[in-house]
Design a protein around this motif. Structure first.
Motif, PDB file in Angstrom:
ATOM      1  N   ARG A 148      19.957  51.617 -20.023  1.00 50.44           N
ATOM      2  CA  ARG A 148      18.922  51.011 -19.168  1.00 50.44           C
ATOM      3  C   ARG A 148      17.857  52.024 -18.774  1.00 50.44           C
ATOM      4  O   ARG A 148      16.656  51.709 -18.790  1.00 50.44           O
ATOM      5  N   PHE A 149      18.271  53.234 -18.436  1.00 50.56           N
ATOM      6  CA  PHE A 149      17.292  54.227 -17.989  1.00 50.56           C
ATOM      7  C   PHE A 149      16.359  54.638 -19.132  1.00 50.56           C
ATOM      8  O   PHE A 149      15.151  54.781 -18.925  1.00 50.56           O
TER       9      PHE A 149
ATOM     10  N   CYS B 113      15.383  52.869 -21.613  1.00 48.61           N
ATOM     11  CA  CYS B 113      14.484  51.766 -21.960  1.00 48.61           C
ATOM     12  C   CYS B 113      13.700  51.236 -20.761  1.00 48.61           C
ATOM     13  O   CYS B 113      12.995  50.222 -20.883  1.00 48.61           O
ATOM     14  N   ARG B 114      13.768  51.877 -19.624  1.00 49.88           N
ATOM     15  CA  ARG B 114      13.191  51.338 -18.392  1.00 49.88           C
ATOM     16  C   ARG B 114      11.692  51.069 -18.535  1.00 49.88           C
ATOM     17  O   ARG B 114      10.980  51.734 -19.292  1.00 49.88           O
ATOM     18  N   SER B 115      11.234  50.076 -17.800  1.00 49.13           N
ATOM     19  CA  SER B 115       9.805  49.769 -17.779  1.00 49.13           C
ATOM     20  C   SER B 115       9.083  50.780 -16.891  1.00 49.13           C
ATOM     21  O   SER B 115       9.642  51.299 -15.923  1.00 49.13           O
TER      22      SER B 115
ATOM     23  N   VAL C  11      13.407  49.556 -10.296  1.00 44.82           N
ATOM     24  CA  VAL C  11      14.099  49.648 -11.582  1.00 44.82           C
ATOM     25  C   VAL C  11      15.426  50.381 -11.418  1.00 44.82           C
ATOM     26  O   VAL C  11      16.448  49.982 -11.996  1.00 44.82           O
TER      27      VAL C  11
ATOM     28  N   ILE D 170      19.197  49.198 -12.336  1.00 46.21           N
ATOM     29  CA  ILE D 170      20.158  49.973 -13.136  1.00 46.21           C
ATOM     30  C   ILE D 170      21.478  50.116 -12.395  1.00 46.21           C
ATOM     31  O   ILE D 170      22.562  49.941 -12.977  1.00 46.21           O
TER      32      ILE D 170
ATOM     33  N   TRP E 112      20.373  43.333 -20.540  1.00 42.08           N
ATOM     34  CA  TRP E 112      19.747  44.634 -20.803  1.00 42.08           C
ATOM     35  C   TRP E 112      18.320  44.631 -20.282  1.00 42.08           C
ATOM     36  O   TRP E 112      17.885  45.559 -19.584  1.00 42.08           O
TER      37      TRP E 112
ATOM     38  N   ILE F  71      16.183  46.816 -16.782  1.00 43.51           N
ATOM     39  CA  ILE F  71      15.117  47.810 -16.959  1.00 43.51           C
ATOM     40  C   ILE F  71      13.822  47.423 -16.252  1.00 43.51           C
ATOM     41  O   ILE F  71      12.828  48.142 -16.342  1.00 43.51           O
TER      42      ILE F  71
ATOM     43  N   TYR G 232      12.437  44.604 -25.607  1.00 33.40           N
ATOM     44  CA  TYR G 232      11.861  45.933 -25.374  1.00 33.40           C
ATOM     45  C   TYR G 232      10.481  46.038 -26.016  1.00 33.40           C
ATOM     46  O   TYR G 232       9.554  46.621 -25.438  1.00 33.40           O
TER      47      TYR G 232
END
Length: 516
Positions: free
Chosen positions: A15-16, A18-20, A72, A76, A113, A117, A354
């Motif tokens: 998650r981290f 791919c985070r937004s 975010v 997570i 997932w 994110i 993603y």
């Protein structure tokens, strides 16, 4: 313990990474604005308020100084919590093999997932649903000492997403059936106290009961109420049922096929667990089928993720243990399914992939850097639209120096009002400022035929002689004369003062505006 730590670590890392990096949709921006100033009347955030979610965001923002990153990180952490609760409960219900499958399903669930994110509440609600389900099961099995913790968890979950109280309270009450009268009353009393502990401060912060419920009623009239089973065709409910099934496929990907294993399974379903699950998922499924649901709100269904994953893990373990395939073929099948889910999350065309997150962020950044080339904040006003993506909220948040107004106007109890933003703060106004502005610029919506048609309808309402198209940063911006704005806002007036931008407290009317 070791598998749990590995699972939680894998969830946190995936998650981290791919985070937004931008607030993903208009709800995300609403939450970020509320971290600065809480006021549901102007959708900071939108009703129902999500008070405890905002409080958690404020605490994290002290450390990160970035509202998006703070929220975010909360997503997570909640994702890790969901993984732990689902693994533990699946182990208790169906054993270690089922728990391992359930953990894998969560780790590679495309929709889970995605919600791990971005700055949205749904994965946090999924955690509380899973945690409450675990506690209520223990109560249902006779462990009365879990009544008070369950009541607190339900009350806190309602402070994060108030709809949780409606969807999860039946499960809590169901678990109390076998409790003693004393424990039942104690659980209900603790629930009421927990609700009051956040509801009273929220009402005080939001301007009072009338302001809060008026804002809630206005939002209900504008959006959800128009498509319920009571005032729309039964076809809408059928369409929502198909949407729920599609969201199920999107949530679990290849793991959606696991129920097929139940057809050949040898272990009978425990009726107590089956009935408990039906009470867990029934209220929400009924509401989303007959009440309100849109595909863009797929995260609503994460409330049901934990109970669904328990059974999917069980059915997958049934397949793994009963099939006569060689172990290598079973592992290869699992690997292929994981690859399919990763591909769905990484590169599918759906809004929650993603790829689409990164495309949205690149588009928003290009608009943010190009628009100042069209006109400065000193003499140009931004006209934006009510859209989940690249709408009024994103324009106002990422171009804070500009005065941004939203089209169309909102019809509230007080009358027509225009949502406006400046310096990341929202106000409701009834008069459009003219001086010192000479022109307005349309904030571009995302690509797509429906968005283009909508913008064209707006442009067609304006006199063509004052419109012009300016190309900047590789995209086209439509601008027009500020004197033409009343055509789009017939209930508004133009004022020569910039001072219309004042707080709208109960009983207060903005300066230089007319009452309705």
């Amino acid at each position: 313990m070791r598998p749990l730590l590995l699972l939680a670590g894998a969830v946190a890392v995936t998650r981290f990474v791919c985070r937004s990096h931008y607030l993903y949709d208009l709800d995300s921006v609403n939450f970020a604005l509320a971290i600065q100033r809480f006021d549901p009347r102007v959708h900071q955030p939108h009703p129902l308020g999500y008070f405890l979610y905002i409080c958690l965001g404020r605490l994290l923002n002290i450390a990160f100084h970035d509202a998006n990153l703070a929220l975010v990180v909360l997503s997570i952490v909640a994702s890790c919590g969901v993984a732990v609760v689902v693994y533990k409960m699946t182990w208790d219900w169906f054993g270690p093999t089922a728990a391992q499958f359930a953990g894998i399903f969560f780790l590679f669930s495309p929709l889970a997932w995605f919600h791990g994110i971005v700055a949205l509440t749904y994965i946090v609600e999924a955690f509380f649903s899973g945690f409450l389900g675990y506690l209520c099961w223990r109560i249902y099995c006779g462990c009365a000492e879990f009544v008070v913790p369950a009541a607190i968890v339900l009350g806190v979950s309602a402070g994060v997403r108030p709809s949780s109280l409606v969807f999860l309270a039946p499960l809590f009450l169901f678990s109390l059936l076998n409790a003693t009268p004393k424990k039942k009353w104690m659980g209900l009393a603790v629930l009421v106290l927990t609700l009051a502990a956040w509801f009273v401060p929220m009402i005080a912060a939001g301007g009072g009961l009338n302001a809060y419920f008026d804002a809630l009623a206005s939002l209900w009239r504008m959006v959800p109420s128009k498509g319920t089973v009571f005032n729309s065709s039964p076809a809408n409910s059928i369409a929502r049922a198909f949407t729920i099934f599609f969201i199920y496929l999107l949530t679990f990907g290849a793991a959606s096929l696991a129920p097929l294993a139940a057809l050949a399974g040898t272990a009978p379903a425990d009726p107590r667990k089956r009935n408990f699950t039906l009470v867990w998922i029934g209220p929400a499924l009924c509401f989303f089928t007959f009440g309100y649901l849109k595909f863009v709100n797929s995260g609503y269904l994460l409330l049901l993720w934990a109970p669904a994953c328990l059974w999917l893990g069980f059915w997958a373990s049934e397949w793994y243990q009963a099939t006569a395939w060689p172990r290598s073929l079973k592992l290869a099948t699992i690997a292929v399914c994981i690859a399919v889910n990763v591909l769905i999350f990484v590169a599918s065309p759906f809004y929650c992939s993603y790829l689409q997150v990164r495309r949205f962020e690149a588009e928003l950044e290009s608009i943010r850097t190009a628009l100042p080339e069209v006109g400065s904040a000193d003499d140009t006003l931004i006209l934006s639209f009510d859209s989940h993506f690249n709408g009024f909220r994103h324009a106002g948040y990422y171009l804070p120096n500009y005065l941004t107004v939203e089209y169309p106007e909102a019809h509230l109890k007080e009358g027509p009002r225009i949502f406006s933003m400046h310096e990341r703060d929202t106000q409701l106004i009834t008069a459009l400022p003219a001086a010192p502005y000479t022109r307005f610029v349309l904030f571009p919506l995302p690509g797509g035929d429906s968005y283009k048609e909508y913008i064209q309808k707006v442009v067609d309402r304006l006199p063509g002689k004052s419109l012009r198209t300016v190309r900047a940063g590789g995209r086209e911006f439509v601008t027009g004369s500020i004197s033409d704005l009343p055509i789009l806002f017939p209930e508004a007036t133009l004022t020569t003062e910039r001072g219309v931008y004042v707080p709208l407290h109960p009983g207060m009317v903005p300066v230089n505006s007319r009452s309705h």
